[in-house]
Design a protein around this motif. Structure first.
Motif, short mmCIF file in Angstrom:
data_model
loop_
_atom_site.label_atom_id
_atom_site.label_comp_id
_atom_site.label_asym_id
_atom_site.label_seq_id
_atom_site.Cartn_x
_atom_site.Cartn_y
_atom_site.Cartn_z
N LEU A 250 -4.70 -5.58 0.84
CA LEU A 250 -4.29 -6.71 0.00
C LEU A 250 -4.43 -6.37 -1.48
N SER A 251 -5.52 -5.72 -1.85
CA SER A 251 -5.73 -5.34 -3.25
C SER A 251 -4.71 -4.30 -3.69
N VAL A 252 -4.45 -3.32 -2.84
CA VAL A 252 -3.49 -2.27 -3.20
C VAL A 252 -2.08 -2.85 -3.32
N LEU A 253 -1.73 -3.75 -2.42
CA LEU A 253 -0.41 -4.38 -2.50
C LEU A 253 -0.26 -5.22 -3.76
N SER A 254 -1.35 -5.82 -4.21
CA SER A 254 -1.31 -6.58 -5.46
C SER A 254 -0.97 -5.66 -6.63
N VAL A 255 -1.58 -4.46 -6.63
CA VAL A 255 -1.28 -3.48 -7.68
C VAL A 255 0.17 -3.02 -7.58
N CYS A 256 0.63 -2.73 -6.37
CA CYS A 256 2.02 -2.30 -6.16
C CYS A 256 2.99 -3.36 -6.68
N THR A 257 2.65 -4.63 -6.46
CA THR A 257 3.50 -5.73 -6.92
C THR A 257 3.56 -5.77 -8.44
N GLN A 258 2.41 -5.62 -9.08
CA GLN A 258 2.36 -5.69 -10.54
C GLN A 258 3.06 -4.51 -11.20
N LEU A 259 2.96 -3.32 -10.59
CA LEU A 259 3.52 -2.11 -11.20
C LEU A 259 4.92 -1.77 -10.67
N GLY A 260 5.33 -2.43 -9.60
CA GLY A 260 6.60 -2.07 -8.99
C GLY A 260 6.54 -0.73 -8.28
N ALA A 261 5.36 -0.38 -7.75
CA ALA A 261 5.16 0.89 -7.04
C ALA A 261 5.68 0.76 -5.62
N LEU A 262 6.99 0.84 -5.48
CA LEU A 262 7.62 0.55 -4.19
C LEU A 262 7.28 1.59 -3.12
N GLU A 263 7.25 2.87 -3.50
CA GLU A 263 6.99 3.92 -2.51
C GLU A 263 5.60 3.78 -1.91
N LEU A 264 4.60 3.52 -2.76
CA LEU A 264 3.25 3.31 -2.25
C LEU A 264 3.21 2.05 -1.40
N GLY A 265 3.93 1.02 -1.82
CA GLY A 265 3.99 -0.21 -1.05
C GLY A 265 4.57 0.02 0.34
N LYS A 266 5.58 0.90 0.43
CA LYS A 266 6.17 1.23 1.73
C LYS A 266 5.15 1.95 2.62
N TRP A 267 4.35 2.84 1.97
CA TRP A 267 3.32 3.55 2.74
C TRP A 267 2.31 2.55 3.29
N VAL A 268 1.90 1.59 2.47
CA VAL A 268 0.95 0.56 2.91
C VAL A 268 1.54 -0.23 4.07
N HIS A 269 2.83 -0.55 3.98
CA HIS A 269 3.52 -1.28 5.05
C HIS A 269 3.46 -0.48 6.36
N PHE A 270 3.75 0.82 6.26
CA PHE A 270 3.71 1.67 7.45
C PHE A 270 2.30 1.73 8.04
#
Length: 536
Positions: A250-270
């Motif tokens: 949840l914390s990492v996804l919050s950072v991905c959302t704020q920065l637009g770090a889509l690739e890391l967000g996809k990794w978190v999803h996987f």
């Protein structure tokens, strides 16, 4: 001899009823046994039996019945007090009553023990009252029970919840033995109040780090919007071989959302899908928000569509995401689907819905949904909803109605609302109303150059060059500051932020050299184009 005989009989009865209570599994059976105990007058005299009955009530969350049992006893002992205090604490709603019972116990000169304080301390943390917490801590020292690690950890947690993180650190420093729980508690306390430097110092000193330790640091950096540090901590966590839990994600996804770090967000999803975390509604909600704000609304929809359970946040985030991506009709259809579900919309849902109507210019729908907030859902519109309404009226050319809404809204309009009206005035060429909006904007945010530029553009659109000149003189006559531009790029799951004019990064010299090289190459190409054009 008769008195001794009576005491013996009572003891026999107590033991008999205790044996019966040992096998008591339901409240109905307990009440029947209680009736028999009353017949022998043991409910008033036997703290021994009542303690057992209170514990049974506690197991079945029957606090009111436990309270009535306690009140029957003429002279409760320490064991009964501990039992009722524990029962009160377990409800999480009776912290004040827990403290009242504790004070009553002291008034009756019954000394607390190691079993009393963990629950009393927990009640202090639930209030929270730092002054009271310090008083209870003083009692712990007075009665000499502080060397118990359970009590010491409870004191740490109490101080953190009451905002006394420095007091918690003092307790921590004086502890004879420390487990990972006490380290995590103090670290979390510092992250909670934004003191990340102290939290990091403790974190580095930890002899053993758990997933909770790493999560506390990641969440702390996220809370203070130190996104780069949060991602660095997450990558360190992975290198240390610690598997993230769903709270970490949840914390990492919050950072991905704020920065637009889509690739890391996809990794978190996987990772979340592989480890079964998509069963957590909160994880899915965070993924939906991350995808929607990173520009991938289709992927957000796929997550939403596959959710096992949806709460109001799920629906609201998806409605808002569709609205932001210009899919107003889809947002409205989704809201209508939500109305058929068991989940009721909240204020945030209507912000997304009204925003969708505004961007699509759906005036009648927007007005109907705005009224529906109070008539159908008993929700009081806030300033965000009035802002959407003004935006809707402005976009559809109803400027007089928009100004009337601003004048009659129950709260003071903010700069966003006046700015929305000013923007609509440019679209519709309404100079008189633009001047009104600008007067309020000058009062609310006098240093914002954007408003002056917008007013200047309105004058220019209407051919009023005298007005353009006046506005430019105003700009030159004020010392206005503009926030420097900021951009971010994600490379190999690492997000680098660039701020205009900032040369603090270790690779800044190389970046500026490359920019100069590109600029010089561009100048050469322009010169070449001019030569070719002249020859032709």
């Amino acid at each position: 001899m008769a008195a001794s005989s009576d005491i013996l009989s009572l003891k026999i009865l107590e033991n008999m009823f205790m044996n019966i209570l040992q096998s008591c599994k339901t409240m109905n059976k307990l009440k029947k046994i209680h009736t028999q105990i009353i017949k022998f007058s043991l409910s008033k005299t036997s703290s021994y039996l009542v303690t057992k009955m209170v514990n049974i009530c506690d197991q079945h969350e029957q606090i009111d019945y436990a309270k009535s049992l306690f009140k029957e006893v003429s002279h409760p002992n320490i064991y009964l007090y501990n039992a009722i205090i524990k029962a009160y604490t377990h409800t999480h709603l009776n912290n004040s009553l827990t403290i009242y019972l504790y004070k009553q116990m002291l008034r009756e000169q019954i000394s607390p023990d190691n079993f009393t304080y963990p629950f009393v301390i927990r009640a202090c943390g639930g209030l929270p009252d730092l002054r009271l917490s310090k008083q209870v801590h003083g009692h712990v020292l007075k009665y000499g029970v502080e060397s118990n690690i359970v009590i010491e950890n409870s004191l740490l947690d109490m101080y953190v919840k009451c905002g006394g993180v420095d007091d918690a650190h003092k307790v921590f420093d004086e502890m004879s033995q420390r487990d990972v729980i006490c380290w995590n508690t103090v670290i979390y306390g510092y992250t909670k109040v934004g003191q990340m430097k102290k939290a990091r110092e403790l974190f580095e000193q930890m002899p053993e780090k758990s997933v909770v330790s790493w999560t506390a640091m990641i969440s702390g950096y996220t809370r203070v919007r130190s996104n780069t540090d949060a991602l660095d901590m997450f990558h360190m966590m992975q290198r240390a071989g610690v598997k993230p839990d769903w709270i970490s994600l949840l914390s990492v996804l919050s950072v991905c959302t704020q920065l637009g770090a889509l690739e890391l967000g996809k990794w978190v999803h996987f990772y979340a899908e592989r480890n079964g975390f998509l069963r957590k509604t909160s994880v899915c909600n965070a993924l939906i928000e991350m995808y929607a704000k990173s520009g991938n609304i289709e992927q957000a929809w796929q997550v939403f569509d596959k959710m096992l359970e949806r709460d109001v946040i799920s629906w609201s985030t998806m409605v808002g995401g569709l609205a932001t991506h210009g899919k107003a009709r889809d947002a409205i259809r989704l809201f209508q689907e939500m109305q058929k579900s068991t989940v009721k919309p909240n204020e945030i849902t209507f912000v997304g819905l009204l925003s969708a109507c505004a961007h699509a210019g759906l005036l009648e729908d927007g007005l109907r949904y705005f009224d529906s907030m109070t008539t159908d859902y008993n929700l009081e519109p806030g300033i965000e909803h009035y802002g959407c309404l003004v935006d809707l009226l402005g976009r559809t050319g109803c400027l007089d109605q928009a100004l009337e809404v601003i004048k009659t809204m129950p709260m003071k309009p903010d700069s966003a609302i006046w700015g929305s009206l000013l923007s609509a005035c440019r679209t519709k060429g309404n100079l008189a109303m633009a001047v009104i909006a600008m007067e309020h904007l000058i009062e609310l945010e006098p240093e914002d150059t954007g408003n002056y530029v917008l007013l200047s553009n309105i004058y220019a659109d209407l051919g009023r060059w005298d007005g353009v000149s006046r506005v430019r003189k105003l700009i030159r006559g004020k010392t206005m500051s503009k926030k420097p531009g900021c951009s971010a790029i994600e490379v190999d799951n690492v997000v680098e932020e660039f701020v205009s004019g900032d040369k603090s990064k270790p690779f800044s010299e190389e970046v500026y050299s490359m920019l100069e090289l590109l600029a010089s190459q561009r100048r050469i190409l322009n010169d070449f184009d001019e030569i070719v054009f002249e020859e032709m």
